[in-house]
Motif scaffolding. Structure first.
Motif, PDB file in Angstrom:
ATOM      1  N   HIS A 124       0.582  -1.587  -0.616  1.00 51.03           N
ATOM      2  CA  HIS A 124       0.230   0.377  -0.040  1.00 51.03           C
ATOM      3  C   HIS A 124       1.361   1.542   0.056  1.00 51.03           C
ATOM      4  O   HIS A 124       2.248   1.202   0.487  1.00 51.03           O
ATOM      5  CB  HIS A 124      -0.780   0.036   1.267  1.00 51.03           C
ATOM      6  N   PRO A 125       0.440   2.663  -0.510  1.00 52.29           N
ATOM      7  CA  PRO A 125       1.744   3.306  -0.037  1.00 52.29           C
ATOM      8  C   PRO A 125       1.918   4.364   0.932  1.00 52.29           C
ATOM      9  O   PRO A 125       2.981   4.710   1.021  1.00 52.29           O
ATOM     10  CB  PRO A 125       0.421   4.723  -1.628  1.00 52.29           C
ATOM     11  N   PHE A 126       0.292   4.082   2.039  1.00 46.76           N
ATOM     12  CA  PHE A 126       0.513   4.367   2.666  1.00 46.76           C
ATOM     13  C   PHE A 126       2.618   3.187   3.822  1.00 46.76           C
ATOM     14  O   PHE A 126       2.964   4.357   3.972  1.00 46.76           O
ATOM     15  CB  PHE A 126      -0.402   3.683   4.263  1.00 46.76           C
ATOM     16  N   THR A 127       2.297   2.271   3.252  1.00 47.69           N
ATOM     17  CA  THR A 127       3.975   1.545   3.741  1.00 47.69           C
ATOM     18  C   THR A 127       4.921   1.702   3.204  1.00 47.69           C
ATOM     19  O   THR A 127       5.925   1.645   3.713  1.00 47.69           O
ATOM     20  CB  THR A 127       3.381  -0.107   3.311  1.00 47.69           C
ATOM     21  N   GLY A 128       4.688   2.881   1.607  1.00 47.62           N
ATOM     22  CA  GLY A 128       5.640   2.863   1.554  1.00 47.62           C
ATOM     23  C   GLY A 128       5.887   4.275   2.104  1.00 47.62           C
ATOM     24  O   GLY A 128       7.258   4.635   2.070  1.00 47.62           O
ATOM     25  N   VAL A 129       5.332   5.762   1.991  1.00 47.90           N
ATOM     26  CA  VAL A 129       5.505   6.362   3.208  1.00 47.90           C
ATOM     27  C   VAL A 129       6.243   5.928   4.373  1.00 47.90           C
ATOM     28  O   VAL A 129       7.253   7.052   4.684  1.00 47.90           O
ATOM     29  CB  VAL A 129       3.875   7.578   3.697  1.00 47.90           C
ATOM     30  N   VAL A 130       6.241   5.475   4.936  1.00 45.37           N
ATOM     31  CA  VAL A 130       6.562   5.069   6.249  1.00 45.37           C
ATOM     32  C   VAL A 130       7.677   4.234   5.895  1.00 45.37           C
ATOM     33  O   VAL A 130       8.975   4.568   7.275  1.00 45.37           O
ATOM     34  CB  VAL A 130       5.861   4.136   6.744  1.00 45.37           C
ATOM     35  N   HIS A 131       7.943   3.188   4.955  1.00 45.31           N
ATOM     36  CA  HIS A 131       9.761   3.147   4.618  1.00 45.31           C
ATOM     37  C   HIS A 131      10.423   4.159   4.421  1.00 45.31           C
ATOM     38  O   HIS A 131      11.370   4.080   4.759  1.00 45.31           O
ATOM     39  CB  HIS A 131       9.716   2.176   2.943  1.00 45.31           C
ATOM     40  N   THR A 132       9.535   5.288   3.576  1.00 43.24           N
ATOM     41  CA  THR A 132      10.948   6.890   3.105  1.00 43.24           C
ATOM     42  C   THR A 132      10.501   6.999   4.427  1.00 43.24           C
ATOM     43  O   THR A 132      12.557   7.625   4.856  1.00 43.24           O
ATOM     44  CB  THR A 132       9.363   7.673   2.388  1.00 43.24           C
ATOM     45  N   ASN A 133       9.892   7.072   5.593  1.00 40.11           N
ATOM     46  CA  ASN A 133      10.458   7.941   6.755  1.00 40.11           C
ATOM     47  C   ASN A 133      11.548   7.056   7.448  1.00 40.11           C
ATOM     48  O   ASN A 133      12.060   7.866   8.168  1.00 40.11           O
ATOM     49  CB  ASN A 133       9.323   8.042   7.694  1.00 40.11           C
ATOM     50  N   ILE A 134      11.110   5.353   7.492  1.00 44.64           N
ATOM     51  CA  ILE A 134      12.470   4.682   8.144  1.00 44.64           C
ATOM     52  C   ILE A 134      13.630   5.169   7.476  1.00 44.64           C
ATOM     53  O   ILE A 134      14.903   5.472   7.934  1.00 44.64           O
ATOM     54  CB  ILE A 134      12.149   3.629   7.972  1.00 44.64           C
ATOM     55  N   GLY A 135      13.511   5.430   6.001  1.00 44.39           N
ATOM     56  CA  GLY A 135      15.327   6.240   5.710  1.00 44.39           C
ATOM     57  C   GLY A 135      15.863   7.481   5.903  1.00 44.39           C
ATOM     58  O   GLY A 135      17.068   7.699   6.060  1.00 44.39           O
ATOM     59  N   HIS A 136      15.020   7.913   6.318  1.00 44.16           N
ATOM     60  CA  HIS A 136      15.438   9.335   6.823  1.00 44.16           C
ATOM     61  C   HIS A 136      15.811   9.240   8.114  1.00 44.16           C
ATOM     62  O   HIS A 136      17.109   9.611   8.940  1.00 44.16           O
ATOM     63  CB  HIS A 136      13.757  10.475   6.457  1.00 44.16           C
ATOM     64  N   ALA A 137      15.437   8.195   9.209  1.00 47.51           N
ATOM     65  CA  ALA A 137      15.288   7.903  10.474  1.00 47.51           C
ATOM     66  C   ALA A 137      17.057   7.644  10.472  1.00 47.51           C
ATOM     67  O   ALA A 137      17.650   8.132  11.111  1.00 47.51           O
ATOM     68  CB  ALA A 137      14.289   7.380  11.134  1.00 47.51           C
ATOM     69  N   LEU A 138      16.783   7.026   9.747  1.00 46.34           N
ATOM     70  CA  LEU A 138      18.337   5.777   9.239  1.00 46.34           C
ATOM     71  C   LEU A 138      19.191   7.033   9.148  1.00 46.34           C
ATOM     72  O   LEU A 138      20.969   7.080   9.050  1.00 46.34           O
ATOM     73  CB  LEU A 138      18.350   4.746   8.710  1.00 46.34           C
ATOM     74  N   SER A 139      18.849   7.423   8.086  1.00 41.72           N
ATOM     75  CA  SER A 139      20.004   8.714   7.655  1.00 41.72           C
ATOM     76  C   SER A 139      20.312   9.986   8.031  1.00 41.72           C
ATOM     77  O   SER A 139      21.576  10.789   8.958  1.00 41.72           O
ATOM     78  CB  SER A 139      19.681   9.847   6.655  1.00 41.72           C
ATOM     79  N   GLY A 146       1.163   7.258  -8.947  1.00 43.50           N
ATOM     80  CA  GLY A 146       1.966   7.490 -10.205  1.00 43.50           C
ATOM     81  C   GLY A 146       2.912   8.315 -10.181  1.00 43.50           C
ATOM     82  O   GLY A 146       3.857   9.336  -8.693  1.00 43.50           O
ATOM     83  N   PRO A 147       3.594   8.750 -10.742  1.00 41.92           N
ATOM     84  CA  PRO A 147       5.218   8.798 -11.403  1.00 41.92           C
ATOM     85  C   PRO A 147       5.641  10.500 -10.787  1.00 41.92           C
ATOM     86  O   PRO A 147       5.723  11.056 -10.298  1.00 41.92           O
ATOM     87  CB  PRO A 147       5.814   7.780 -12.307  1.00 41.92           C
ATOM     88  N   GLU A 148       4.264  11.376 -10.782  1.00 41.11           N
ATOM     89  CA  GLU A 148       3.901  12.571 -11.135  1.00 41.11           C
ATOM     90  C   GLU A 148       3.588  13.243  -9.571  1.00 41.11           C
ATOM     91  O   GLU A 148       3.487  14.262  -9.490  1.00 41.11           O
ATOM     92  CB  GLU A 148       3.668  12.869 -12.105  1.00 41.11           C
ATOM     93  N   SER A 149       3.310  12.260  -8.780  1.00 42.45           N
ATOM     94  CA  SER A 149       2.448  13.280  -7.544  1.00 42.45           C
ATOM     95  C   SER A 149       3.626  13.287  -6.400  1.00 42.45           C
ATOM     96  O   SER A 149       4.675  13.227  -6.509  1.00 42.45           O
ATOM     97  CB  SER A 149       2.041  11.928  -6.383  1.00 42.45           C
ATOM     98  N   PRO A 150       2.762  14.862  -6.558  1.00 44.04           N
ATOM     99  CA  PRO A 150       3.707  15.907  -5.222  1.00 44.04           C
ATOM    100  C   PRO A 150       4.182  14.631  -3.653  1.00 44.04           C
ATOM    101  O   PRO A 150       5.049  15.038  -3.278  1.00 44.04           O
ATOM    102  CB  PRO A 150       3.041  16.715  -5.090  1.00 44.04           C
ATOM    103  N   ASP A 151       3.398  13.722  -3.902  1.00 39.53           N
ATOM    104  CA  ASP A 151       3.233  12.707  -2.497  1.00 39.53           C
ATOM    105  C   ASP A 151       4.968  11.921  -2.680  1.00 39.53           C
ATOM    106  O   ASP A 151       5.638  11.287  -1.654  1.00 39.53           O
ATOM    107  CB  ASP A 151       2.759  12.049  -1.819  1.00 39.53           C
ATOM    108  N   VAL A 152       5.361  11.635  -3.436  1.00 40.29           N
ATOM    109  CA  VAL A 152       7.097  11.062  -4.061  1.00 40.29           C
ATOM    110  C   VAL A 152       8.401  12.212  -3.507  1.00 40.29           C
ATOM    111  O   VAL A 152       8.872  11.119  -3.524  1.00 40.29           O
ATOM    112  CB  VAL A 152       6.791  10.120  -5.180  1.00 40.29           C
ATOM    113  N   VAL A 153       8.300  13.235  -3.979  1.00 44.58           N
ATOM    114  CA  VAL A 153       9.022  14.108  -3.847  1.00 44.58           C
ATOM    115  C   VAL A 153       9.914  13.727  -2.458  1.00 44.58           C
ATOM    116  O   VAL A 153      10.985  14.068  -2.603  1.00 44.58           O
ATOM    117  CB  VAL A 153       8.627  15.714  -3.421  1.00 44.58           C
ATOM    118  N   ASP A 154       9.532  14.037  -1.588  1.00 41.94           N
ATOM    119  CA  ASP A 154       9.964  13.419   0.001  1.00 41.94           C
ATOM    120  C   ASP A 154      10.779  12.119  -0.201  1.00 41.94           C
ATOM    121  O   ASP A 154      12.315  12.006   0.625  1.00 41.94           O
ATOM    122  CB  ASP A 154       9.002  13.828   1.020  1.00 41.94           C
TER     123      ASP A 154
END
Length: 455
Positions: free
Chosen positions: A292-307, A331-339
């Motif tokens: 799910h996209p929300f799961t994708g958001v959380v993976h991204t956030n873990i990446g930030h925390a590790l960084s 979608g690849p052009e969504s603003p939600d993928v920018v972070d």
């Protein structure tokens, strides 16, 4: 804030069968009493059909709910024609289902038709109009059409204040949606008082531990954080998590943990942020699923925390997974993928792989330019990160070009405001621009050094 579509459509009675399309025809010549009886009979059938659809959808029987609403529409059309004001409610309920399914253009078409037939009533029903406008604002919000969401949510709120009262739950819902639309445009200083008003309304209606409060507390925390008032935001995030923990709603808890973790990330506390994000990930996988996209958001956030902790090699696969899920779901052009793009690029750059990082920054820049309002805070953050990367690559001229473009967009935004709008959001704009001015000074010095001939 609503309880979700299923609960919004729920009814207290048992599941009823949808009414058939066929109905007894009204005799060609009728007395006033017969006409009144026929109208009363139609009203009863429509109410039963709507109740059946609500109950079916609350029981996750979507196809049955849609079939029941279509049958109710057909019944109304057969008796009163295509322009009957009675069609407004079944159209509205169909639109809510389409919004829940992510079929936003279809929902907007249904809502516009509902508004049209409701306007033909004598007089038009303002509460029905407010409900249609509210759902229209939700669809606009989901599509990223934030200015339209703002206008429409405000119209719904104004109608509900007058016709439902200033302390009604649906009035609070509309004001909350209005505040969200302001925040989505980066107008956090304007969203702040609206969120505070909603918070007081929900607390008065439901008490201090109701689930409604959790999201509003998080949203208000976001507004404070984005206007440089982090110390005020921290207790709001913690309270939101505590409310969500007793709500028996894992989705709500995952959202509040994500917001709190992001706050900790912005404060540079990557270790504590990681703890919140990993709790959120467990919930997201359990409730929404691993793809799910929300799961994708959380993976991204873990990446930030590790960084934040300098653990870039561990962060890279988290960003990569997040990007795959968000591209697929939004979608690849969504603003939600920018972070995700900028975080991933930053990790790759830190790992000494600038050639892989730069295309991600370029893609993020293209999205913010095309999809966000000029001078949007998220666009300013992205421009600052890209400029920093270019400076690290000893390209001060390219960095200066990015910074000038971003600052020019911010200037155009501020010049386009009215005096009152500029005054309300002035602090947000200045704080958002400050890092860019600092980076511009750095780029100017570096550029001057490269252009100064050696003695």
């Amino acid at each position: 804030m609503t309880r979700g579509l299923s609960a919004a459509l729920a009814m207290t009675g048992g599941l009823l069968m949808a009414m058939p399309v066929e109905a007894a025809a009204i005799p060609a010549q009728t007395t006033p009493a017969q006409t009144a009886a026929a109208q009363s009979d139609l009203t009863a059938q429509v109410e039963a059909g709507l109740a059946a659809a609500r109950a079916a959808y609350a029981a996750d029987q979507t196809d049955e709910a849609v079939a029941g609403l279509e049958a109710t529409k057909a019944l109304i059309v057969a008796r009163e024609g295509e322009q009957s004001p009675r069609l407004a409610l079944p159209l509205n309920l169909l639109a809510r289902i389409r919004i829940d399914q992510g079929r936003y253009p279809e929902a907007l078409a249904l809502i516009d038709r509902g508004l049209g037939v409701n306007a033909r009533a004598d007089p038009p029903a303002p509460v029905i109009e407010a409900g249609l406008l509210y759902d229209k604002a939700k669809a606009f919000d989901a599509l990223g059409r934030n200015e339209e969401a703002e206008t429409t949510a405000r119209q719904s709120y104004d109608l509900r204040v007058v016709h439902l009262g200033p302390a009604h739950e649906k009035t609070a819902d509309a004001l909350n949606l209005y505040a969200n639309a302001l925040a989505a445009q980066g107008r956090y200083a304007e969203a702040d008082p609206a969120y505070r008003q909603v918070l007081g309304m929900y607390e008065g209606l439901h008490g201090s531990k109701d689930f409604h409060l959790a999201i509003v507390l998080s949203n208000l925390g976001n507004a404070l954080r984005r206007t440089g008032r982090g110390p005020e935001a921290s207790p709001l995030y913690r309270r939101a998590v505590s409310v969500a923990e007793v709500s028996d709603d894992p989705v709500l808890l995952a959202q509040c943990l994500t917001n709190y973790g992001w706050y900790l990330h912005t404060q540079g506390d990557g270790l504590k942020a990681e703890i919140q994000f990993r709790r959120a990930l467990d919930l997201a996988v359990e409730v929404a699923g691993p793809d799910h996209p929300f799961t994708g958001v959380v993976h991204t956030n873990i990446g930030h925390a590790l960084s934040d902790q300098g653990r870039y090699a561990e962060a890279e696969p988290e960003f990569a997974r997040g990007l795959v899920l968000l591209d697929a779901g939004l979608g690849p052009e969504s603003p939600d993928v920018v972070d995700t793009l900028t975080g991933y690029a930053g990790a790759l750059s830190a790992l000494g792989r600038p050639g892989e990082a730069e295309p991600l920054f370029v893609r993020a820049r293209a999205i913010t330019t095309a999809r966000l309002a000029p001078g949007h805070p998220d666009s300013l953050v992205e421009a600052n990160l890209f400029a920093g990367f270019l400076l690290d690559q000893d390209r001060p001229g390219d960095a200066m070009a990015q910074l000038r473009t971003a600052l020019a967009a911010l200037l155009r935004r501020e010049q386009g405001r009215t005096d009152s709008e500029g005054g309300r959001d002035w602090r947000t704009s200045v704080r958002g621009a400050a890092p860019l001015f600092e980076r511009q000074v750095e780029a100017a010095w570096r550029l001057a050094a490269t252009e100064t001939p050696a003695p």
